[in-house]
Each structure stands twice: as structure tokens, then as C-alpha cells.
Design an enzyme around this catalytic site. Structure first.
Site, PDB file in Angstrom:
ATOM      1  N   GLY A 215       1.217  -0.880   0.200  1.00 42.35           N
ATOM      2  CA  GLY A 215       0.127   0.009  -0.449  1.00 42.35           C
ATOM      3  C   GLY A 215       1.578   1.654  -0.356  1.00 42.35           C
ATOM      4  O   GLY A 215       1.861   1.001   0.439  1.00 42.35           O
ATOM      5  N   PRO A 217       2.785   4.836   0.999  1.00 42.49           N
ATOM      6  CA  PRO A 217       2.089   5.694   2.383  1.00 42.49           C
ATOM      7  C   PRO A 217       1.307   5.973   3.329  1.00 42.49           C
ATOM      8  O   PRO A 217       0.671   6.412   3.096  1.00 42.49           O
ATOM      9  CB  PRO A 217       3.348   7.188   2.389  1.00 42.49           C
ATOM     10  N   GLY A 220      -1.484   2.843   7.088  1.00 41.38           N
ATOM     11  CA  GLY A 220      -1.866   1.856   7.819  1.00 41.38           C
ATOM     12  C   GLY A 220      -1.447   0.284   7.827  1.00 41.38           C
ATOM     13  O   GLY A 220      -1.700  -0.486   8.304  1.00 41.38           O
ATOM     14  N   LYS A 221      -0.294   0.021   7.220  1.00 36.12           N
ATOM     15  CA  LYS A 221       0.174  -1.688   7.073  1.00 36.12           C
ATOM     16  C   LYS A 221       0.625  -2.094   8.460  1.00 36.12           C
ATOM     17  O   LYS A 221       0.296  -3.011   8.614  1.00 36.12           O
ATOM     18  CB  LYS A 221       1.393  -1.236   5.716  1.00 36.12           C
ATOM     19  N   HIS A 438      -6.034  34.722 -13.256  1.00 39.08           N
ATOM     20  CA  HIS A 438      -6.045  33.611 -13.173  1.00 39.08           C
ATOM     21  C   HIS A 438      -7.101  32.749 -12.697  1.00 39.08           C
ATOM     22  O   HIS A 438      -7.538  31.617 -13.041  1.00 39.08           O
ATOM     23  CB  HIS A 438      -4.472  33.697 -12.933  1.00 39.08           C
ATOM     24  N   GLU A 439      -6.724  33.353 -10.793  1.00 36.64           N
ATOM     25  CA  GLU A 439      -7.483  32.134 -10.709  1.00 36.64           C
ATOM     26  C   GLU A 439      -9.604  32.362 -11.072  1.00 36.64           C
ATOM     27  O   GLU A 439     -10.066  31.279 -10.871  1.00 36.64           O
ATOM     28  CB  GLU A 439      -7.505  32.032  -8.950  1.00 36.64           C
ATOM     29  N   HIS A 442      -9.703  30.126 -14.540  1.00 34.21           N
ATOM     30  CA  HIS A 442      -9.217  28.618 -13.641  1.00 34.21           C
ATOM     31  C   HIS A 442     -11.496  28.621 -13.000  1.00 34.21           C
ATOM     32  O   HIS A 442     -11.689  27.103 -13.667  1.00 34.21           O
ATOM     33  CB  HIS A 442      -8.862  27.626 -12.471  1.00 34.21           C
TER      34      HIS A 442
END
Length: 656
Positions: A215, A217, A220-221, A438-439, A442
């Protein structure tokens, strides 16, 4: 008791500082030596032990005593002269004047007996020879001790893994692990085997010897491995793969043997090797290097130890990695790591459960909506969610609040996705204006383009290392593929920022560099990999070695120069065509963009709902057909399949 504690503290200090211990020991020895034998450079040292009266005189006085025959015997050392008086009651001493030979001539002339003597004894001579060797041995012991500690004890640490292994009986249970329900089901039978091994042995079943937890990072391994041991109530030996590797060949293999011996003694038990790719990397990758290095020997020993377990040995090996594609195939064959369990990033329900787990010990406001937080964190792992809760608690504590509020959690989500707000980074009004347009570009394209992700928040507050503003989109759940119109929609949204600068400011800036790079990559993938163009048709032009985490890939080019030219022309033309569509959309909603920019200037942060309110208000004012609310209708229309075609296909199938 207090005296014993102090004594133990002192012992611990000297044990932890061998060089200081050796220095103190040497000083004590020298001091004792000086007390016993005296200073060889002193008069008492020259005389040794004597009961006669000692009188120190000058060198000229000593010569006068010799000339007047007032002494009966003279003894000459390396640095001192001592003479016995004629009566024998007094001993005269003086320091030698180097280079003077007249004293010996006077002794010969006056017939006075003289001889040489040694100012040192056998003990001082022996100490002078041994001290350098003792010093060298002490320094070697110091560095050997340090090396021994770093390598786990024993002779240079070989074969001893007790200090590098964390042995415990964890109290973690499956209830403490949320969001990985499928993975918990896969390891449940391991818990049952460890509790009741005889049940499986009698029936002839073979439990998997090893389970590989795979899995990303933070999923929860390690926590899941601890939960297996906690549920089974067995010893848990955890170790990292890198701790087996040392500079001395054979140390890693010896540590593997020692680790498995400990686990067998405490069986039933669990061995957990975190980041096993550190020692389990494919040996084929180093075939041309020559030799047999330490990592390969360690891996060979691990394979041998796993083969050494019988079917009735109640020891399970769990391992975790986020790079399964580089593991040696010998590790993954049946009989070793028989089973691979995917510990994936949680879905919406999993994130809700994980958030509830981490909220147990945090005072949350009663109005906190956990599901809303979970919706905003699609794609994040369990460790990310735990960090979000902790960041929210830190923000609430900084504000002297008694509980964590919803806005604190939203702010921590923003930190996780976009970075820390740089409130001290003040941009000038000109740049602020560029960023706002600009934003807004978007945001407009995201809300009015079919297949685009809708806006969650627009901000012109700098965040992270380089972002002067950002537009957060609402992530979608359970999406494992994208359709063609969605890829084009993403390209349009990326081009919206640069197009807004051109339409409203009249000049473009460097702020769209990353947007253009991402848009180019999307179209290139559509041509080379997905077969979504007429340039290559259904041909796949590049084959890449896909890594588990989607990291950097090494692509193999398998097309001609002519195809490369056609592809470059297609990408260039497509970008220009989409750019013109985006510019036209911005011209159409020009007043709405101005309203959005004005609100951004005033508040610096606006929500997706505020963006949609501005656009819907503009569309109603201009009697326009709304593009904001028609997303699903247009997608349905685009993907609608003629029912008659289905009927014809079914009829033909029936005839056949």
C-alpha cells in the site's frame, strides 16, 4: 534506596562514556604511581628513600666541596648529582650543568670516588613502556564499543539482533484500524490460526507462512500488523529492512538467523519486517555488477529461514512495502509470501470511520460535520487524515478555543492540499490583480465545462513554496478512469488561467507555466497511450513500466520520426483550438469574471458556492441558458446510446 539509585546512575554514566572512564582511570594510575615512586625529576626521586639529611646546593658550591675534599663519594645521574659528606651525615644534591666536564676532572684530581646511578626504578621503566600500548588499547576499545552499540552488540554486532528488534505484545485491536475492511478480512484467518493452530494442523490445512502488506505510505500497514498480533495476543517482533544491512558482509544474515530464533522460542508469534524492499530488492537488477554483496546474502538467508518453517510452526511473517514491483520473485512465490494484501487508500465511508477514530481524544464542536470533511479529503491516506485532525486541534488551541470547530478542520484540509498559508508574503497590487484574474479564469471554466471538477474554493493568498493563489476542486469518489470529454475538460480548465490574463490584462505572465505543462502531458497521453486521436488510431506509441505508486517511469519510444512530427503538430493544434474555445467562454462571461475578481480582492478567499452564485446571477441577468447546473444533462446527452441500436443488436443475436 536513594544511595543505590545514585550508584546506578554513576555506573550508567561511565558505561555510556568509555573514553571518559579510560581518561579518569589513567589519571588515577598516574597519580598513584607518582605517590609510590616519587617524581623522577625531583631530588627525593633522585635519592630514593633515605634517613640522611639532604641539602640542595648550587653547582658551583658542589665543585667547591669537591675541591676542598669535603665529600667522600659522588653519584652522577641523568639530571642530578648527589654527594655524600666526609662525615656521612649529609647528602648534597644539585642539578647537572650540561657540557661541563671539569667536575669529573676535579674528582679524579682529588681522588674522590664517583659513579653513575639511574633516577628511575623497574616500575617506572615498565610503566613508560606499557603506557602507550594501554592508551592505544583504550582508544580501540572506545571505538569498538561505539561500533558494537550501533550494530546491536556481540562481536562487532554480528549475530545479535536484540537491540534492533522491537519485541512487544501490542494492545492494538481491529477496532482501532478503520478504512481497510477488505484487508482486515484477509488477515482475520491468520489471527484464528495463531489462536487455535491445532485446529488447522489436524485438518491438514496449511496457513500462509508470509503475508505481504502492499500500500501507499500512510495507509496503515504497520497498524494492521500490530492489530493482528493484538487480536491473537502473541509476541510481535518488528524490525525495519534497512537495519539488517551493515558495512560488514555476513552481519545481516546473522541477524536474520537470530531474529527467527527469537521468534521460534516465543512461538506462537509474529515477525513484522517493515520496508522489506530494503533487503528484498530483485537480485536480477544487480546481476551485471558482479560479486555477492551484503544485501544479497541477507536476502538469501531470509529465504532459507522462511523455507525452514514447518506447517505446524506457529510463526507468521508479515512484511510491508510500497514498492512491490521491485521485490525479488523468490520472495513472492508460494511457500514464502503466499498472500499479498492491498492496504489501499480509504473510500468515503472509510475516511469517515478513520476521522471518527482520530477524533476520540479530541474535543470537537457539536456542529462539526465529519462527512463534509471526508468529502474534501478524497485520495488522502489514514496518516493524512490523522494529521488533519491534529492540525485542527493545534489551530483551535492557538486561538484559545475550548473545542475544534468546522472552520479549523477546513483550514487544516487546505494546509494538507495546498500548503501552509504565507500571510507574511505580501505581493504587490499588480501581481495580486494578475493572480485574481488567473484563478477566476480557472474557476469559471471548472464550473461551466462539462466533465470538469467543480470548485470548492478560490484563494489569492500565497501558499506553499511558490503558489501565489490556487483553486481547489471538489474531488470525486470512486473514480478509476476518465472519459475523453473529461480529459478535454481538464485541459480547458488548465488553460483558463492564462486565457484570463490575456483577455482581461492584455499580457500573459509566467504564472501559467505549470498549467501548460500539465495540459500538454494530458494531450500527449491521449495520443500515445489512450488511443484518443486520429494520429495513431488504436496504436500505443509508448510503453512504460508502471510503478505501484505511479512514480517516474521510463518510457520506450516505439514510433517513427514522421509520427513524432504528426503528434507534435496535433498537440500544438489541439492546444490552440481549446485555447480559442476558452477565450470565447471568458469573453462571454466577462462581467461575471469582474464580479468574481472584485469579491476576491475584498475577501481574498471565496467558496465554490459563492462562485456559482455569481455565475448563475449573471446568466439569469442576461437570459442565458445556464451552463452551471446542466452538467449531468449534457453528459447524459453526450453518452446517450440509441435504443434502436440495442434492439437491432439483440435481434441479430437471437437470429444467430
Amino acid at each position: 534506596m536513594a544511595e543505590n539509585d545514585n550508584k546506578n546512575d554513576n555506573n550508567n554514566f561511565f558505561n555510556k562514556n568509555p573514553l571518559i572512564t579510560f581518561a579518569v582511570f589513567s589519571i588515577v594510575i598516574i597519580g598513584v604511581f607518582k605517590m609510590l615512586v616519587g617524581d623522577g625529576a625531583s631530588a627525593n626521586g633522585a635519592l630514593g628513600n633515605t634517613s640522611k639529611r639532604v641539602q640542595q646546593v648550587s653547582y658551583s658550591k658542589m665543585k667547591s666541596l669537591v675541591d676542598s675534599k669535603s665529600v667522600s663519594k659522588v653519584e652522577i645521574g641523568q639530571s642530578y648529582i648527589k654527594a655524600t659528606s666526609s662525615t656521612g651525615s649529609t647528602i648534597y644534591t644539585t642539578r647537572i650543568v650540561k657540557g661541563d666536564t671539569k667536575l669529573v676532572e676535579a674528582l679524579d684530581k682529588n681522588g674522590i670516588e664517583y659513579e653513575g646511578f639511574s633516577e628511575t626504578n623497574w616500575f617506572t621503566e615498565m610503566f613508560g613502556w606499557l603506557f602507550p600500548f594501554l592508551l592505544i588499547i583504550g582508544i580501540w576499545m572506545f571505538f569498538a564499543g561505539r561500533m558494537q552499540k550501533s550494530m546491536g552488540g556481540g562481536l562487532l554486532g554480528m549475530g545479535n539482533s536484540k537491540k534492533m528488534v522491537n519485541s512487544e505484545k501490542p494492545d492494538t485491536k481491529f477496532d482501532d484500524v478503520a478504512g481497510v475492511e477488505e484487508a482486515k478480512e484477509e488477515v482475520q484467518e491468520i489471527v484464528d490460526f495463531l489462536k487455535y493452530p491445532a485446529r488447522y494442523v489436524e485438518i491438514g490445512a496449511k496457513i500462509p507462512k508470509g503475508v505481504l502488506l502492499v500500500g501507499s505510505p500512510g495507509t496503515g500497514k504497520t497498524l494492521l500488523a500490530k492489530a493482528v498480533a493484538g487480536e491473537a495476543e502473541v509476541p510481535f517482533f518488528s524490525v525495519t529492512g534497512s537495519s539488517f544491512i551493515e558495512m560488514f558482509v555476513g552481519v545481516g544474515a546473522a541477524r536474520v538467523r537470530d531474529l527467527f530464533e527469537q521468534a521460534k522460542k516465543d512461538a506462537p508469534s509474529i515477525i513484522f519486517i517493515d520496508e522489506i524492499d530494503a533487503i528484498g530488492k530483485s537480485r536480477a537488477s544487480g546481476a551485471n555488477m558482479g560479486g555477492n554483496d551484503e544485501r544479497e546474502q541477507t536476502l538469501n538467508q531470509l529465504l532459507a529461514e522462511m523455507d525452514g518453517f514447518g506447517t505446524d510452526t506457529p510463526v507468521i511473517i508479515l512484511a510491508a512495502t510500497n514498492r512491490p514491483e521491485i521485490l525479488d520473485q523468490a520472495l513472492l512465490r508460494p511457500g514464502r509470501f503466499d498472500r499479498q494484501v492491498l492496504v489501499d487508500k480509504p473510500d468515503f465511508e472509510g475516511r469517515v470511520k478513520i476521522l471518527h477514530v482520530h477524533m476520540k481524544n479530541v474535543k470537537m464542536d457539536k456542529d462539526v460535520d465529519v462527512e463534509e470533511v471526508a468529502r474534501l479529503t478524497a485520495g488522502l491516506a489514514g496518516a493524512d487524515l490523522a494529521n488533519i485532525i491534529n492540525e485542527g486541534a493545534l489551530l483551535a488551541g492557538r486561538k484559545s478555543q475550548k473545542t475544534v470547530k468546522q472552520k479549523d478542520l477546513f483550514e487544516s484540509v487546505e494546509r494538507a492540499l495546498a500548503g501552509l498559508a504565507k500571510k507574511s508574503r505580501r505581493i504587490n497590487p499588480k501581481e495580486k490583480k494578475i493572480v485574481a484574474y488567473h484563478e477566476s479564469g480557472h474557476a469559471l471554466l471548472a464550473e461551466t465545462t462539462v466533465g470538469a471538477k467543480k470548485v470548492s474554493k478560490v484563494s489569492i493568498v500565497p501558499r506553499g513554496l511558490a503558489a501565489l493563489g490556487y483553486t481547489l476542486n471538489k474531488p470525486e469518489e470512486n473514480r478509476f478512469m476518465m472519459q475523453k470529454h473529461e480529459l478535454w475538460a481538464e485541459v480547458d480548465v488548465l488553460l483558463g488561467g492564462r486565457a484570463a490574463e490575456q483577455v482581461f490584462i492584455g499580457e500573459i505572465s509566467t504564472g501559467a507555466g505549470n498549467d501548460l505543462e500539465r495540459a500538454t502531458d494530458i494531450i500527449k497521453s491521449m495520443v500515445q497511450t489512450y488511443g484518443m486521436s486520429d494520429i495513431a488510431g488504436l496504436m500505443v506509441l509508448e510503453k512504460s513500466r508502471q510503478s505501484f505508486l505511479g512514480g517516474p517511469q521510463q518510457a520506450m519510444r516505439e514510433y517513427s520520426e514522421k509520427m513524432a512530427e504528426d503528434m507534435d503538430e496535433f498537440i500544438k493544434t489541439s492546444l490552440q483550438e481549446r485555447y480559442e474555445v476558452v477565450v470565447a467562454r471568458l469573453e462571454e462571461y466577462k462581467d461575471a469574471i469582474e464580479d468574481m475578481v472584485a469579491l476576491l480582492y475584498k475577501k481574498e478567499n471565496i467558496t465554490g458556492d459563492e462562485v456559482r452564485d455569481i455565475l448563475i446571477s449573471f446568466e439569469k441577468k442576461n437570459n442565458m441558458e445556464s451552463k452551471v447546473d446542466s452538467e449531468f444533462d449534457e453528459i447524459t446527452e453526450e453518452l446517450k446510446i440509441d435504443a434502436s441500436m440495442i434492439d437491432k443488436s439483440q435481434a441479430k443475436s437471437n437470429e444467430d
